[in-house]
Motif scaffolding. Sequence first.
Motif, PDB file in Angstrom:
ATOM      1  N   THR A   1      53.948 -15.034 -80.658  1.00  0.00           N
ATOM      2  CA  THR A   1      53.040 -14.995 -81.801  1.00  0.00           C
ATOM      3  C   THR A   1      51.993 -13.911 -81.585  1.00  0.00           C
ATOM      4  O   THR A   1      51.647 -13.570 -80.453  1.00  0.00           O
ATOM      5  N   GLY A   2      51.493 -13.398 -82.687  1.00  0.00           N
ATOM      6  CA  GLY A   2      50.484 -12.341 -82.615  1.00  0.00           C
ATOM      7  C   GLY A   2      51.083 -10.987 -82.927  1.00  0.00           C
ATOM      8  O   GLY A   2      52.253 -10.864 -83.305  1.00  0.00           O
ATOM      9  N   ASP A   3      50.261  -9.970 -82.783  1.00  0.00           N
ATOM     10  CA  ASP A   3      50.713  -8.611 -83.067  1.00  0.00           C
ATOM     11  C   ASP A   3      51.676  -8.120 -81.998  1.00  0.00           C
ATOM     12  O   ASP A   3      51.402  -8.201 -80.804  1.00  0.00           O
ATOM     13  N   LYS A   4      52.791  -7.620 -82.478  1.00  0.00           N
ATOM     14  CA  LYS A   4      53.808  -7.095 -81.573  1.00  0.00           C
ATOM     15  C   LYS A   4      53.283  -5.839 -80.878  1.00  0.00           C
ATOM     16  O   LYS A   4      52.897  -4.873 -81.548  1.00  0.00           O
ATOM     17  N   PRO A   5      53.236  -5.821 -79.555  1.00  0.00           N
ATOM     18  CA  PRO A   5      52.704  -4.639 -78.870  1.00  0.00           C
ATOM     19  C   PRO A   5      53.660  -3.456 -78.962  1.00  0.00           C
ATOM     20  O   PRO A   5      54.889  -3.631 -79.002  1.00  0.00           O
TER      21      PRO A   5
ATOM     22  N   LYS B   1      51.507 -15.963 -76.547  1.00  0.00           N
ATOM     23  CA  LYS B   1      50.671 -15.250 -77.523  1.00  0.00           C
ATOM     24  C   LYS B   1      50.328 -13.870 -77.038  1.00  0.00           C
ATOM     25  O   LYS B   1      50.125 -13.635 -75.842  1.00  0.00           O
ATOM     26  N   ALA B   2      50.256 -12.948 -77.992  1.00  0.00           N
ATOM     27  CA  ALA B   2      49.876 -11.568 -77.656  1.00  0.00           C
ATOM     28  C   ALA B   2      48.454 -11.554 -77.115  1.00  0.00           C
ATOM     29  O   ALA B   2      47.575 -12.253 -77.618  1.00  0.00           O
TER      30      ALA B   2
END
Length: 265
Positions: A59-63, A259-260
Motif C-alpha cells: 500500500t502507498g505510493d509505488k517507489p 506500507k511504502a
Amino acid sequence: MKKVLLSFAIPCAMFVVGCGGSKTSESTPKEEASAPAASAPAAVDEANAATVAGKVSFTGDKPAMRTIDMSANPACARAHAGAPQKSEEVVVNSNGTLKNVFVWVKTGVPDRQWPVPGTPVELAQKGCMYGPHVIGVMSNQDIKIINGDPTNHNIHPLPKINQEWNESQPPNGDSKLKKFAREEVMIPVKCNVHPWMKAYIAVVPNPYFQVTAKDGAFDLKNLPPGNYTLVAWHELYGTSEQSVMVGAKESKSVTFTFKATAPAD
C-alpha cells in the motif's frame, strides 16, 4: 593330597571369578534394552496435512526503481543495451503485491530432522545481476552458483551465524556448489567486482518457506496441524509476523501488508 586339592581349587576360583565377570558383562545389554528408546517424530500425514496460503500486498505510493549505472564495466553495460537495469530493492507487481518477499514458518513446526532436498537451488549471475534476487534453502542444501557472464565475478556472502566465504568465478566458468549449515534469515550476498550486485539467501531448518514472485503469492503445503508463527521478510520494509492455527485437512489464507515508507528529507 592337600597339594592336589589346593592346585585344583586355584583354577576353580579363577573360573568362578571369570564367570562372575562374564555375568556382569552380559547384564549390560539387557539393561540397555530395558531403557526406553527415544521415539522418532512421526512423518507428516499428507492425507491430513494443512495448507497456509496467501499474498504479500503493498500500500502507498509505488517507489520509482533507480537505474543502475554499469558503465564502469563495458561487458555489463552491453548486456542491458537499450533497456538499462533497474534496482530490485522494491518490486511492486501489477496486482499491487510485492515480489522478492521471503515467507516462512518461524515457530510451531515439529522438531525433527526434515529431509534436505537433493536438488540444489540456483543463484545465477547474468547481465551482472544476481538472479533470483532472493532465494531460500534448507540447512545443508546445496546452492548452485552460476556465472553466465563474459566477465569475472566475486561471490561474497556476509553471514553473521554461518561461515563467511569469498570466492572468484571466471567468465562463463564452472558452477560452484555451496551450502550453509545453520538457520539464518537473511544472508546478504555481494560481488566485490561489481558493487551494485546484491542478493539474499535465507537458510531455514524445514521445508515450509517460499519467495513471492510476480503474483506476490505464497503457498505452504503439507503442514502438520498445529499453531504456527509465519514471518514475511522484505529487503527494505523489514519483517511482519502473523499467528495461524490449522487443523487436519484445513486451508487458511493469510495476507501480509507492507506500507511504502515516506521519502527521506
